[in-house]
Design an enzyme around this catalytic site. Structure first.
Site, short mmCIF file in Angstrom:
data_model
loop_
_atom_site.label_atom_id
_atom_site.label_comp_id
_atom_site.label_asym_id
_atom_site.label_seq_id
_atom_site.Cartn_x
_atom_site.Cartn_y
_atom_site.Cartn_z
NE ARG A 75 -26.37 -16.99 17.62
CZ ARG A 75 -27.18 -16.75 18.64
NH1 ARG A 75 -27.60 -15.52 18.88
NH2 ARG A 75 -27.60 -17.73 19.42
NE ARG A 103 -4.43 -1.49 1.48
CZ ARG A 103 -5.36 -1.52 0.54
NH1 ARG A 103 -5.35 -0.66 -0.45
NH2 ARG A 103 -6.32 -2.42 0.59
CD GLU A 106 -14.61 -2.38 4.64
OE1 GLU A 106 -13.86 -2.65 5.58
OE2 GLU A 106 -14.23 -2.43 3.44
N GLY A 157 -6.41 0.13 -7.56
CA GLY A 157 -7.64 0.86 -7.28
C GLY A 157 -7.42 2.36 -7.32
CB ILE A 190 -13.04 -6.64 -4.44
CG1 ILE A 190 -12.63 -6.09 -3.07
CG2 ILE A 190 -12.13 -7.77 -4.91
CD1 ILE A 190 -12.91 -7.06 -1.93
CG ASP A 191 -13.58 -1.62 -2.19
OD1 ASP A 191 -13.77 -2.80 -1.84
OD2 ASP A 191 -12.96 -0.79 -1.50
CD GLN A 233 -16.41 -9.53 1.27
OE1 GLN A 233 -17.21 -8.70 0.88
NE2 GLN A 233 -15.86 -9.47 2.46
O1 F6P Z 1 -9.95 -1.95 -1.48
C1 F6P Z 1 -10.18 -3.31 -1.31
C2 F6P Z 1 -10.38 -3.63 0.14
O2 F6P Z 1 -10.54 -5.02 0.27
C3 F6P Z 1 -11.56 -2.90 0.81
O3 F6P Z 1 -12.79 -3.49 0.53
C4 F6P Z 1 -11.16 -2.95 2.26
O4 F6P Z 1 -11.73 -1.88 2.97
C5 F6P Z 1 -9.67 -2.81 2.19
O5 F6P Z 1 -9.27 -3.24 0.91
C6 F6P Z 1 -8.93 -3.58 3.24
O6 F6P Z 1 -7.60 -3.21 3.14
P1 F6P Z 1 -6.39 -3.89 3.88
O7 F6P Z 1 -6.02 -5.09 3.10
O8 F6P Z 1 -5.32 -2.88 3.82
O9 F6P Z 1 -6.86 -4.23 5.25
#
Ligand code: F6P
Length: 346
Positions: A260, A75, A228, A107, A132-133, A268
């Site tokens: 639950r 990242r 989330e 992304g 994936i977003d 995902q």
């Molecule tokens: O951008 C893709 C994603 O999977 C998001 O859906 C999620 O919020 C984020 O990456 C999680 O990021 P990391 O792998 O840095 O925890």
């Protein structure tokens, strides 16, 4: 002049990425777009660390159909490496590595950085949207989304077996950092009653009212899909607990239902690559090679109105692609708007 193409994958990985790397590599070599192709390891980090691997048709075919990214990812942002702008160093390192042109797969964060490198440092590069977003502006589709939705479907329908046996209100959290596409499309595909997305702050009372009405009309169990970063209206945003826990508590406090909660999590992102992402990976990879061949640097490949297209990377800097509340979300019923005539597809 000999041309070396460098390919990197940055940010959250996703299905379809390896297929795009494979197609881009093969079409670049076969079409004489590049004389050699190198894969940069771990995103931008691989340029600083001079960590690259030579790619050819035989190497990439080993990985083409798998998910994740065989190149690795990170990242890192060249404009903010522990608070420092290291974009100048990137140019020097690229020269040292002999890389003439870059393909950046990632992304919105990765593509925004790519655009800045193109604009401010003059690095010739092209982009491929992958997250994936599915929230990259300028394209109707980013690689990985469809496979992730498949995974949500598998999860929800598995959960359904037990929820319906025990009359459970099952709160299930999807990914989707700032956009609700995963929850919305996962919810449409599985026919869940209530879908909560970050674009619309909901009231817990409204969720409870809807659940009560559904119970009264005979639904003995329910699944609520919550993204989330969905927010409860008027609730302070400094709440550190996860949304599915907060919501479960809110429902338990107001009803006698058995509640639950679950989080689908990283499966995902690691989902098996489905045929759509394989196909789009091939098409985006080939299209990126065409952009380089045409010297159309500063562009990304995109899906626009059903066609693979070229879009200036500048488009991604306008924000992110979120769910269109007016067109696609029913704020009264807290679910997708009628997914029929006129509804958008990707
Ligand atoms: O951008 C893709 C994603 O999977 C998001 O859906 C999620 O919020 C984020 O990456 C999680 O990021 P990391 O792998 O840095 O925890």
């Amino acid at each position: 002049m000999m041309v070396t193409l460098g390919i990197l994958t940055n940010g959250g990985d996703g299905p379809g990425t390896n297929q795009a790397v494979a197609s881009l590599t093969k079409s670049s070599l076969e079409g004489s777009v590049a004389d050699s192709v190198v894969g940069i390891r771990d995103g931008w980090a691989g340029i600083y660390n001079e960590n690259v691997m030579l790619l050819d048709a035989l190497t990439v075919r080993e990985y083409a159909n798998s998910s994740g990214t065989f190149l690795g990812t990170s990242r890192l942002n060249p404009f903010n490496v522990k608070g420092e702008d290291k974009s100048g160093q990137l140019v020097v390192k690229m020269r040292d590595l002999g890389i003439d042109v870059l393909a950046v797969i990632g992304g919105d964060g990765s593509l925004k950085a790519a655009y800045e490198l193109y604009k401010t440092r003059g690095i010739p590069l092209v982009g491929i949207p992958q997250t994936i977003d599915n929230d990259v502006l300028g394209t109707d589709y980013s690689l990985g989304f469809s496979s992730a939705v498949d995974e949500i479907q598998r999860y929800v329908n598995t959960a359904r077996n037990t929820s319906k046996s025990m009359n459970i209100i099952h709160i299930i959290k999807t990914m989707g950092r700032n956009a609700g596409h995963l929850a919305l499309h996962g919810g449409i595909a599985t026919g869940v009653g209530i879908i909560l997305i970050p674009e619309f702050a909901f009231r817990a009372e409204d969720v409870v009212d809807l659940l009560r009405k559904r119970r009264e009309s005979g639904y003995n169990y329910d699944i609520v899909l919550v993204a989330e970063n969905a927010k409860i209206k008027d609730r302070l945003n400094n709440e550190s607990r996860d949304i599915e826990l907060i919501l479960a508590e809110e429902i338990e406090n107001r009803t006698k239902y058995k509640v639950r909660n679950d989080s689908i999590g990283f499966i995902q992102r690691g989902a098996p690559t489905n045929s759509y992402d394989n196909e789009m990976g091939v098409k985006f990879g080939n299209a990126a090679a065409e952009l380089i061949k045409n010297s159309q640097v500063g562009y990304m490949v995109a899906l626009r109105k059903g066609l693979v297209s070229a879009v200036p990377l500048k488009r991604v800097t306008g924000g992110i692609r979120t769910v269109n509340l007016r067109e696609d979300y029913d704020v009264m019923r807290l679910t997708a708007k009628s997914a029929g005539l006129g509804s958008p597809v990707y």
